[in-house]
Design a protein around this motif. Structure first.
Motif, PDB file in Angstrom:
ATOM      1  N   GLU A  88       0.843  -1.197   0.000  1.00  0.00           N
ATOM      2  CA  GLU A  88       0.000   0.000   0.000  1.00  0.00           C
ATOM      3  C   GLU A  88       0.878   1.245   0.000  1.00  0.00           C
ATOM      4  OE1 GLU A  88      -3.882   1.799   2.292  1.00  0.00           O
ATOM      5  OE2 GLU A  88      -2.542   0.468   3.397  1.00  0.00           O
ATOM      6  N   GLY A  89       0.625   2.147  -0.930  1.00  0.00           N
ATOM      7  CA  GLY A  89       1.380   3.390  -1.025  1.00  0.00           C
ATOM      8  C   GLY A  89       2.696   3.263  -1.775  1.00  0.00           C
ATOM      9  N   ALA A  90       3.045   2.058  -2.231  1.00  0.00           N
ATOM     10  CA  ALA A  90       4.306   1.875  -2.962  1.00  0.00           C
ATOM     11  C   ALA A  90       4.153   2.323  -4.415  1.00  0.00           C
ATOM     12  CB  ALA A  90       4.738   0.414  -2.906  1.00  0.00           C
ATOM     13  N   ASP A  91       5.271   2.634  -5.029  1.00  0.00           N
ATOM     14  CA  ASP A  91       5.285   2.971  -6.452  1.00  0.00           C
ATOM     15  C   ASP A  91       5.507   1.738  -7.314  1.00  0.00           C
ATOM     16  OD1 ASP A  91       5.072   5.914  -6.238  1.00  0.00           O
ATOM     17  OD2 ASP A  91       6.964   5.675  -5.152  1.00  0.00           O
ATOM     18  N   LEU A  92       6.067   0.669  -6.712  1.00  0.00           N
ATOM     19  CA  LEU A  92       6.344  -0.554  -7.446  1.00  0.00           C
ATOM     20  C   LEU A  92       6.515  -1.703  -6.458  1.00  0.00           C
ATOM     21  CD1 LEU A  92       7.006  -1.731 -10.316  1.00  0.00           C
ATOM     22  CD2 LEU A  92       9.417  -1.328  -9.770  1.00  0.00           C
ATOM     23  N   LEU A  93       5.957  -2.861  -6.817  1.00  0.00           N
ATOM     24  CA  LEU A  93       6.153  -4.090  -6.055  1.00  0.00           C
ATOM     25  C   LEU A  93       6.862  -5.079  -6.961  1.00  0.00           C
ATOM     26  CD1 LEU A  93       5.633  -6.072  -3.684  1.00  0.00           C
ATOM     27  CD2 LEU A  93       3.419  -6.572  -4.740  1.00  0.00           C
ATOM     28  N   VAL A  94       7.976  -5.622  -6.490  1.00  0.00           N
ATOM     29  CA  VAL A  94       8.751  -6.589  -7.277  1.00  0.00           C
ATOM     30  C   VAL A  94       8.576  -7.966  -6.641  1.00  0.00           C
ATOM     31  CG1 VAL A  94      11.032  -7.223  -8.127  1.00  0.00           C
ATOM     32  CG2 VAL A  94      10.440  -4.800  -7.843  1.00  0.00           C
ATOM     33  N   LEU A  95       8.175  -8.940  -7.465  1.00  0.00           N
ATOM     34  CA  LEU A  95       8.049 -10.311  -6.988  1.00  0.00           C
ATOM     35  C   LEU A  95       8.431 -11.280  -8.086  1.00  0.00           C
ATOM     36  CD1 LEU A  95       4.557 -11.772  -7.222  1.00  0.00           C
ATOM     37  CD2 LEU A  95       4.771  -9.328  -7.525  1.00  0.00           C
ATOM     38  N   ALA A  96       8.719 -12.516  -7.681  1.00  0.00           N
ATOM     39  CA  ALA A  96       9.121 -13.559  -8.630  1.00  0.00           C
ATOM     40  C   ALA A  96       7.996 -14.560  -8.816  1.00  0.00           C
ATOM     41  CB  ALA A  96      10.364 -14.280  -8.113  1.00  0.00           C
ATOM     42  N   ARG A  97       7.989 -15.173  -9.982  1.00  0.00           N
ATOM     43  CA  ARG A  97       7.042 -16.257 -10.250  1.00  0.00           C
ATOM     44  C   ARG A  97       7.322 -17.390  -9.270  1.00  0.00           C
ATOM     45  NH1 ARG A  97       4.507 -15.625 -15.271  1.00  0.00           N
ATOM     46  NH2 ARG A  97       5.251 -13.775 -16.333  1.00  0.00           N
ATOM     47  N   ASP A  98       6.260 -18.015  -8.769  1.00  0.00           N
ATOM     48  CA  ASP A  98       6.422 -19.035  -7.728  1.00  0.00           C
ATOM     49  C   ASP A  98       5.748 -20.360  -8.078  1.00  0.00           C
ATOM     50  OD1 ASP A  98       3.780 -18.271  -7.506  1.00  0.00           O
ATOM     51  OD2 ASP A  98       3.827 -17.949  -5.348  1.00  0.00           O
ATOM     52  N   GLY A  99       5.438 -20.541  -9.350  1.00  0.00           N
ATOM     53  CA  GLY A  99       4.776 -21.773  -9.768  1.00  0.00           C
ATOM     54  C   GLY A  99       5.678 -22.620 -10.644  1.00  0.00           C
ATOM     55  N   ASP A 100       5.078 -23.283 -11.619  1.00  0.00           N
ATOM     56  CA  ASP A 100       5.803 -24.134 -12.560  1.00  0.00           C
ATOM     57  C   ASP A 100       6.514 -23.236 -13.555  1.00  0.00           C
ATOM     58  OD1 ASP A 100       6.732 -25.892 -14.450  1.00  0.00           O
ATOM     59  OD2 ASP A 100       4.760 -26.599 -15.083  1.00  0.00           O
ATOM     60  N   ARG A 101       7.838 -23.223 -13.496  1.00  0.00           N
ATOM     61  CA  ARG A 101       8.595 -22.303 -14.338  1.00  0.00           C
ATOM     62  C   ARG A 101       9.172 -22.975 -15.585  1.00  0.00           C
ATOM     63  NH1 ARG A 101      10.159 -20.896  -8.981  1.00  0.00           N
ATOM     64  NH2 ARG A 101      12.278 -21.623  -9.288  1.00  0.00           N
ATOM     65  N   ALA A 102       8.640 -24.168 -15.924  1.00  0.00           N
ATOM     66  CA  ALA A 102       9.136 -24.877 -17.101  1.00  0.00           C
ATOM     67  C   ALA A 102       8.559 -24.304 -18.397  1.00  0.00           C
ATOM     68  CB  ALA A 102       8.787 -26.360 -16.999  1.00  0.00           C
ATOM     69  N   GLY A 103       7.476 -23.560 -18.312  1.00  0.00           N
ATOM     70  CA  GLY A 103       6.870 -23.021 -19.521  1.00  0.00           C
ATOM     71  C   GLY A 103       6.210 -21.686 -19.258  1.00  0.00           C
TER      72      GLY A 103
END
Length: 172
Positions: free
Chosen positions: A114-129
């Protein structure tokens, strides 16, 4: 520019690198780690169950059993979170703040953004495709509910376009 970086074991380096690449001028970087209460809660419950069986009413053998293992697990979790934060701060190489939250992970991340200009996160599921399965339930919730722009990164090189599913059949 306030940037929140959601740090998760295993994928956090890509998030820190994304800040350095895509928001190098960010004046306010916050490293966020959220501990879910589940593991410690299970241990607390198991310990309480042990105390509740086979003892005379009113007798609490806490001294004979030692400390609640849930407390030890909570402490251990805090240690690894602190180490993760230290490693992320070192990798970032610039000033940053740290925020540790505990609760339903996906809801705590949304609240922290809340109130941020940007949220950075990584994919956390199946990363094969490529595709929706590369987001697990927590990241999907955060992407769907974030109150700010989101930078979603691949923890490693993105899969090739050949992993795209075929288009649906065209019906007339």
């Amino acid at each position: 520019m306030r940037v929140i970086v959601w740090l998760v074991e295993g994928t956090w380096p890509a998030c820190v690198d994304a800040v350095r690449t895509h928001a190098p001028g960010a004046s306010d970087v916050v490293l966020l780690h959220v501990s879910g209460p589940e593991v410690a809660d299970v241990a607390h419950g198991a310990f309480a169950g042990l105390l509740g069986r086979g003892h005379p009413r009113g007798h609490t053998p806490a001294g004979s059993w030692g400390s609640d293992p849930g407390d030890r697990l909570t402490d251990l979790g805090g240690t690894s979170a602190a180490e993760l934060m230290d490693a992320a701060a070192a990798r970032l190489g610039g000033p940053c703040a740290r925020m540790e939250r505990t609760g339903r992970v996906e809801r705590e991340v949304v609240a922290a953004a809340e109130g941020a200009d940007l949220l950075v996160l990584a994919r956390d599921g199946d990363r094969a495709g490529l595709g929706p399965h590369s987001l697990g339930p927590a990241a999907r919730f955060v992407v769907d509910h974030a109150p700010c722009p989101v930078l979603l990164v691949w923890p490693e090189a993105a899969p090739g376009l050949a992993t795209l599913p075929p288009p649906p059949p065209h019906h007339h």
